[in-house]
Design a protein around this motif. Sequence first.
Motif, PDB file in Angstrom:
ATOM      1  N   ALA A 175      28.263   8.292  53.302  1.00 35.75           N
ATOM      2  CA  ALA A 175      29.504   8.477  52.535  1.00 35.75           C
ATOM      3  C   ALA A 175      29.450   7.696  51.232  1.00 35.75           C
ATOM      4  O   ALA A 175      30.467   7.224  50.735  1.00 35.75           O
ATOM      5  N   GLN A 176      28.253   7.592  50.655  1.00 35.79           N
ATOM      6  CA  GLN A 176      28.088   6.792  49.437  1.00 35.79           C
ATOM      7  C   GLN A 176      28.357   7.603  48.183  1.00 35.79           C
ATOM      8  O   GLN A 176      28.686   7.061  47.151  1.00 35.79           O
ATOM      9  N   SER A 177      28.193   8.926  48.274  1.00 38.12           N
ATOM     10  CA  SER A 177      28.509   9.830  47.174  1.00 38.12           C
ATOM     11  C   SER A 177      29.059  11.094  47.793  1.00 38.12           C
ATOM     12  O   SER A 177      28.528  11.555  48.809  1.00 38.12           O
ATOM     13  N   CYS A 235       9.940   9.259  53.144  1.00 41.94           N
ATOM     14  CA  CYS A 235      10.576  10.217  52.241  1.00 41.94           C
ATOM     15  C   CYS A 235      11.537   9.581  51.243  1.00 41.94           C
ATOM     16  O   CYS A 235      11.841  10.192  50.222  1.00 41.94           O
ATOM     17  N   HIS A 236      12.026   8.370  51.521  1.00 45.06           N
ATOM     18  CA  HIS A 236      13.011   7.819  50.588  1.00 45.06           C
ATOM     19  C   HIS A 236      12.403   7.813  49.187  1.00 45.06           C
ATOM     20  O   HIS A 236      11.308   7.278  48.962  1.00 45.06           O
ATOM     21  N   THR A 237      13.144   8.380  48.223  1.00 44.77           N
ATOM     22  CA  THR A 237      12.626   8.551  46.860  1.00 44.77           C
ATOM     23  C   THR A 237      12.362   7.208  46.192  1.00 44.77           C
ATOM     24  O   THR A 237      13.185   6.299  46.294  1.00 44.77           O
ATOM     25  N   PRO A 280      17.349  -5.122  47.598  1.00 46.38           N
ATOM     26  CA  PRO A 280      18.700  -5.450  47.129  1.00 46.38           C
ATOM     27  C   PRO A 280      19.427  -4.201  46.638  1.00 46.38           C
ATOM     28  O   PRO A 280      18.798  -3.228  46.234  1.00 46.38           O
ATOM     29  N   TYR A 281      20.783  -4.266  46.658  1.00 45.46           N
ATOM     30  CA  TYR A 281      21.535  -3.052  46.363  1.00 45.46           C
ATOM     31  C   TYR A 281      22.555  -3.195  45.234  1.00 45.46           C
ATOM     32  O   TYR A 281      22.916  -2.217  44.614  1.00 45.46           O
ATOM     33  N   VAL A 282      22.994  -4.432  44.958  1.00 45.82           N
ATOM     34  CA  VAL A 282      24.081  -4.599  43.977  1.00 45.82           C
ATOM     35  C   VAL A 282      23.654  -4.102  42.593  1.00 45.82           C
ATOM     36  O   VAL A 282      24.487  -3.799  41.752  1.00 45.82           O
ATOM     37  N   ARG A 283      22.382  -3.959  42.343  1.00 42.56           N
ATOM     38  CA  ARG A 283      21.830  -3.385  41.113  1.00 42.56           C
ATOM     39  C   ARG A 283      22.419  -2.006  40.839  1.00 42.56           C
ATOM     40  O   ARG A 283      22.633  -1.652  39.684  1.00 42.56           O
ATOM     41  N   TYR A 284      22.720  -1.243  41.938  1.00 38.72           N
ATOM     42  CA  TYR A 284      23.270   0.103  41.739  1.00 38.72           C
ATOM     43  C   TYR A 284      24.724   0.040  41.322  1.00 38.72           C
ATOM     44  O   TYR A 284      25.207   0.875  40.568  1.00 38.72           O
ATOM     45  N   PHE A 285      25.461  -0.972  41.803  1.00 39.76           N
ATOM     46  CA  PHE A 285      26.864  -1.139  41.389  1.00 39.76           C
ATOM     47  C   PHE A 285      26.914  -1.500  39.906  1.00 39.76           C
ATOM     48  O   PHE A 285      27.621  -0.891  39.116  1.00 39.76           O
ATOM     49  N   ALA A 306      21.190   1.751  59.177  1.00 42.33           N
ATOM     50  CA  ALA A 306      20.993   3.186  58.985  1.00 42.33           C
ATOM     51  C   ALA A 306      20.837   3.548  57.506  1.00 42.33           C
ATOM     52  O   ALA A 306      20.606   4.709  57.168  1.00 42.33           O
ATOM     53  N   LYS A 307      20.957   2.546  56.651  1.00 40.20           N
ATOM     54  CA  LYS A 307      20.791   2.756  55.202  1.00 40.20           C
ATOM     55  C   LYS A 307      19.465   2.155  54.778  1.00 40.20           C
ATOM     56  O   LYS A 307      19.247   0.950  54.969  1.00 40.20           O
ATOM     57  N   PHE A 308      18.596   2.943  54.183  1.00 36.80           N
ATOM     58  CA  PHE A 308      17.202   2.601  53.857  1.00 36.80           C
ATOM     59  C   PHE A 308      17.024   1.179  53.351  1.00 36.80           C
ATOM     60  O   PHE A 308      16.154   0.446  53.798  1.00 36.80           O
ATOM     61  N   HIS A 309      17.834   0.772  52.402  1.00 38.69           N
ATOM     62  CA  HIS A 309      17.614  -0.487  51.696  1.00 38.69           C
ATOM     63  C   HIS A 309      17.703  -1.694  52.610  1.00 38.69           C
ATOM     64  O   HIS A 309      17.157  -2.761  52.278  1.00 38.69           O
ATOM     65  N   ILE A 310      18.368  -1.537  53.764  1.00 41.59           N
ATOM     66  CA  ILE A 310      18.510  -2.692  54.665  1.00 41.59           C
ATOM     67  C   ILE A 310      17.214  -2.927  55.436  1.00 41.59           C
ATOM     68  O   ILE A 310      16.623  -3.978  55.306  1.00 41.59           O
TER      69      ILE A 310
HETATM   70  C1  LIG Z   1      21.408   4.849  44.907  1.00 41.56           C
HETATM   71  C2  LIG Z   1      20.149   4.581  45.676  1.00 41.56           C
HETATM   72  N1  LIG Z   1      19.039   5.110  44.966  1.00 41.56           N
HETATM   73  C3  LIG Z   1      17.722   4.880  45.340  1.00 41.56           C
HETATM   74  O1  LIG Z   1      17.513   4.153  46.353  1.00 41.56           O
HETATM   75  O2  LIG Z   1      16.821   5.383  44.658  1.00 41.56           O
HETATM   76  C4  LIG Z   1      20.250   5.215  47.073  1.00 41.56           C
HETATM   77  O3  LIG Z   1      19.583   6.203  47.313  1.00 41.56           O
HETATM   78  O4  LIG Z   1      21.013   4.706  47.873  1.00 41.56           O
END
Ligand SMILES: C[C@H](NC(=O)O)C(=O)O
Length: 621
Positions: free
Chosen positions: A244-246, A316-318, A515-520, A506-510
């Motif tokens: 539910a991020q976008s 697969c994560h881009t 780190p994630y705040v870069r996207y904010f 369940a979210k790749f970055h974890i």
């Molecule tokens: C926004 C972030 N983008 C990425 O990881 O490339 C994501 O997919 O959650």
Amino acid sequence: EFYSEAQAKMFLQFYEQTAQVVLNELMEATWNYVTNITRRNQENMMQKEAEWSQFMLYFGTRARMFRINHFLDPDVKRMLSKLRNIDKSALPTKDLLEYNKLLTYMEAAYNGAEVCLNEGPCLPLEPDLEEIMATSRDQKELLWAWQGWRDAVGRQLRPVFGDYVHLSNKVAQYNGYEDMGALWRSKYESDTLEDDLEQLYTELQPLYLNLHAYVRRSLYRFYGPELIDLRGPIPAHLLGNMWAQSWGNILDLVLPYPDKPPEDVTKIMKIQHWKPEKMFEEANLFFTSMGMLPAPPTFWIKSMMQKPVDGREVECHTSSWNFYKFNDFRVKKCTEVTVEDLLSVFHQMGHIQYFSQYQNLSVIYQEGASPAFEEAVGSIITLSASSHKHLLARGLLSQQHLDSEEEMNFLLGIALEKIAFIPFSYMVDLFRWKVFDGTIQKSVYNQEWWNLRDRVSLRSPGYPGTHSVDQADLELNSQVLGSKVLKYQGLCPPVPRSEDDFDPGAKFHIPASLPYVRYFLSLVLQFQLHEVLCRASGHVGPLHRCDIYNSKVAGRILEDLLKLGSSRPWQQVLKEMTGEPNISTKALLTYFKPLLNWLVTENVKQGDILGWPDFSCSFEE
Ligand SMILES: C[C@H](NC(=O)O)C(=O)O
Ligand SMILES: [Zn+2]
């Protein structure tokens, strides 16, 4: 004995020559693993990791011996201070082996996870489960994918995440930081980062709360009162995205003017037989149209632009990769032919452009001015690329003009991508920083992420739109609720959660420890820079109609930024480029002003409230 500045320069030159080789070998070994996940490739990668850490330990410890306050050359000082942070290489060998094993295990658990149908195939996240989350309108099917994914990944990571946190904090302490959150935040060279973030979030909250209330009303109309509480949080499986991020994929359910639906760009791409390679060429063309650099030949040969069909298991994560070798940059993406993936490709080509522009700098400076700048480049271009004017010019739309209602539909579409992302992109690291600093203990990871803990309902904010849930209320409650999905996103898990679950995982970055705040920060910064480039390109009129395609002037300004890499503090660079020393929400709020006005009017008309005073989640009545 202390080394002289002259010796420091020699030391840095020696680092330069050897770093490229060691880094290149590490990137090749890691790339071979993530594009062909086998035991042997994993071992090769671990071997290169160990060599890289040996190398960093050697140079990091020596970099610390220089007394840089006595030095004059600002570059020498900046490069040496950057070299001092050697991240996990600072761990004793035994701990480092353990840490690398943990990281590899977590990422492999994520990459290999799938959800199996009773009898029949097992579905991976990409493309199958993501496709379901994006297109299904059957809430049972959505729930199956949502819960299945969390059972498959989160539960595997739960038992080891505590060890990861412990060793991460050890890494931080060996590098002179309190905890890993402090080490991550140090990349922003700011001692007011956390306050600045909270200020940005506060400024954006009315926009989010009005969008949230409007979307909740629309989903209420579609899914009915048994699923949606008009005064409560929205069930998290109904927003068109696994996290539910976008929310762009549910535009059809929430159109302001449903009798004037926008053309379906994904459908047009399929009719025109778009292929992944063409999507990358399209993004590349945007940059060259601005007089910027084309992706080099190696990119087209060595990138992985599709999920392999030869049975190889891949991550697969881009992501975009710099190989620290002349003109060797690649993207790894399991590309599907959709407009969502087209915009993601633009985002990745922004990373490639940054790699190209700063490749002649020292390795130490081959990174964004800050992580937020790294993420913003491609997203700036995406703002132009997703404009009606641009898609029309590129043959992806045929309708010449949008009337004011169609334009509102368009703006809402962009808001579903960008505004919905505000709370999510902020809270992922708010959560992790509290995990690292010990505020959130292992025993409450999941409830803290969902904040089911406290039944405190937010005081109803009175009339919609006129005054949103005021900050004091949220702050009062935030002490009780902490920084979690419910407080920020206003979402509910669709089924009861327990401490056997680990939904953040369940979210790749974890699991990937990214780190994630870069996207904010990038979300705010991309509009700020978009406005500067639009003005420079001679654009007049509403910001959301701007398309900087073909603007050499804009290309020049952007190039001058990217060429600097991280050689200068980002605050200086931002001031030179925009006249402002700080990241500012002004441009974002300008871009969405027409939509906010419309949303406020609509929410008042419907008698909808902002926020979610009915705090409990449906299954808990
Ligand atoms: C926004 C972030 N983008 C990425 O990881 O490339 C994501 O997919 O959650
Ligand atoms: Zn990115």
